[in-house]
Write a protein that holds these residues in place. Structure first.
Motif, short mmCIF file in Angstrom:
data_model
loop_
_atom_site.label_atom_id
_atom_site.label_comp_id
_atom_site.label_asym_id
_atom_site.label_seq_id
_atom_site.Cartn_x
_atom_site.Cartn_y
_atom_site.Cartn_z
N SER A 1 44.34 47.40 49.02
CA SER A 1 43.30 46.46 49.45
C SER A 1 43.12 45.29 48.48
N VAL A 2 43.63 45.43 47.25
CA VAL A 2 43.42 44.36 46.26
C VAL A 2 44.72 43.77 45.75
N LYS A 3 45.86 44.31 46.19
CA LYS A 3 47.15 43.80 45.72
C LYS A 3 47.29 42.32 46.03
N GLY A 4 47.75 41.58 45.05
CA GLY A 4 47.93 40.15 45.22
C GLY A 4 46.68 39.33 44.96
N ARG A 5 45.53 40.00 44.83
CA ARG A 5 44.28 39.28 44.57
C ARG A 5 43.68 39.65 43.22
N PHE A 6 43.83 40.89 42.82
CA PHE A 6 43.26 41.38 41.55
C PHE A 6 44.37 41.60 40.53
N THR A 7 44.03 41.39 39.26
CA THR A 7 44.97 41.64 38.18
C THR A 7 44.26 42.41 37.07
N ILE A 8 44.83 43.55 36.71
CA ILE A 8 44.29 44.32 35.59
C ILE A 8 45.13 44.04 34.36
N SER A 9 44.45 43.99 33.22
CA SER A 9 45.16 43.80 31.95
C SER A 9 44.34 44.45 30.85
N ARG A 10 44.98 44.63 29.71
CA ARG A 10 44.26 45.22 28.59
C ARG A 10 44.69 44.57 27.30
N ASP A 11 43.78 44.55 26.34
CA ASP A 11 44.05 44.04 25.01
C ASP A 11 43.65 45.15 24.05
N ASN A 12 44.63 45.89 23.59
CA ASN A 12 44.32 47.04 22.73
C ASN A 12 43.76 46.62 21.37
N ALA A 13 44.09 45.43 20.95
CA ALA A 13 43.55 44.94 19.68
C ALA A 13 42.05 44.68 19.79
N LYS A 14 41.60 44.39 21.01
CA LYS A 14 40.18 44.12 21.24
C LYS A 14 39.47 45.29 21.92
N ASN A 15 40.20 46.38 22.14
CA ASN A 15 39.61 47.54 22.82
C ASN A 15 38.97 47.15 24.15
N THR A 16 39.65 46.33 24.90
CA THR A 16 39.07 45.81 26.14
C THR A 16 40.09 45.84 27.28
N VAL A 17 39.60 46.18 28.45
CA VAL A 17 40.40 46.07 29.67
C VAL A 17 39.69 45.11 30.61
N TYR A 18 40.48 44.35 31.35
CA TYR A 18 39.95 43.29 32.21
C TYR A 18 40.36 43.52 33.66
N LEU A 19 39.57 42.96 34.55
CA LEU A 19 39.94 42.92 35.96
C LEU A 19 39.66 41.51 36.46
N GLN A 20 40.73 40.75 36.64
CA GLN A 20 40.62 39.41 37.20
C GLN A 20 40.63 39.54 38.71
N MET A 21 39.59 39.03 39.34
CA MET A 21 39.46 39.16 40.80
C MET A 21 39.44 37.78 41.43
N ASN A 22 40.42 37.50 42.25
CA ASN A 22 40.53 36.22 42.95
C ASN A 22 40.42 36.44 44.45
#
Length: 124
Positions: free
Chosen positions: A63-84
């Motif tokens: 349902s979110v393929k092509g619109r959402f992008t998950i990423s992580r920055d282990n140096a910042k202990n953070t995971v992101y969800l970009q939602m377009n």
């Protein structure tokens, strides 16, 4: 133990974008597979996206393929969800979660730690 705190939710019109962040405490963040889930009123919690500990493998719900992008920055202990290209049906409380599984699990019971959630509301 890992504590997770989400941020970045809000209200947006259909077609808009939001980026969610999930900040983790603890030194072992980089060893966890991370996932994003969402739950709309009256519906079950559903898997949205996940990323393994290294960031090298990603997995998305159809349902979110092509619109959402998950990423992580282990140096910042953070995971992101970009939602377009957000749609009204994306409206839900979004939670991040941490799992010890090496692959990306899609079932909530496979995740050990959970954040408190952040509300995303998409209006038409």
């Amino acid at each position: 133990q890992v504590q997770l705190v989400e941020s970045g939710g809000g209200a947006v019109q259909a077609g808009g974008s939001l980026t969610l962040s999930c900040a983790a405490t603890g030194r072992t963040f980089s060893t966890y597979t991370m996932g994003w889930f969402r739950q709309a009123p009256g519906k079950e919690r559903e898997f949205v996206a996940g990323v393994i500990y290294s960031g090298g493998r990603l997995y998305y719900a159809d349902s979110v393929k092509g619109r959402f992008t998950i990423s992580r920055d282990n140096a910042k202990n953070t995971v992101y969800l970009q939602m377009n290209s957000l749609k009204p049906e994306d409206t839900a409380v979004y939670n991040c979660a941490a799992s010890r599984r090496m692959a990306v699990p899609t079932q909530p019971y496979e995740y050990t730690y959970w954040g408190q959630g952040t509300q995303v509301t998409v209006s038409s």
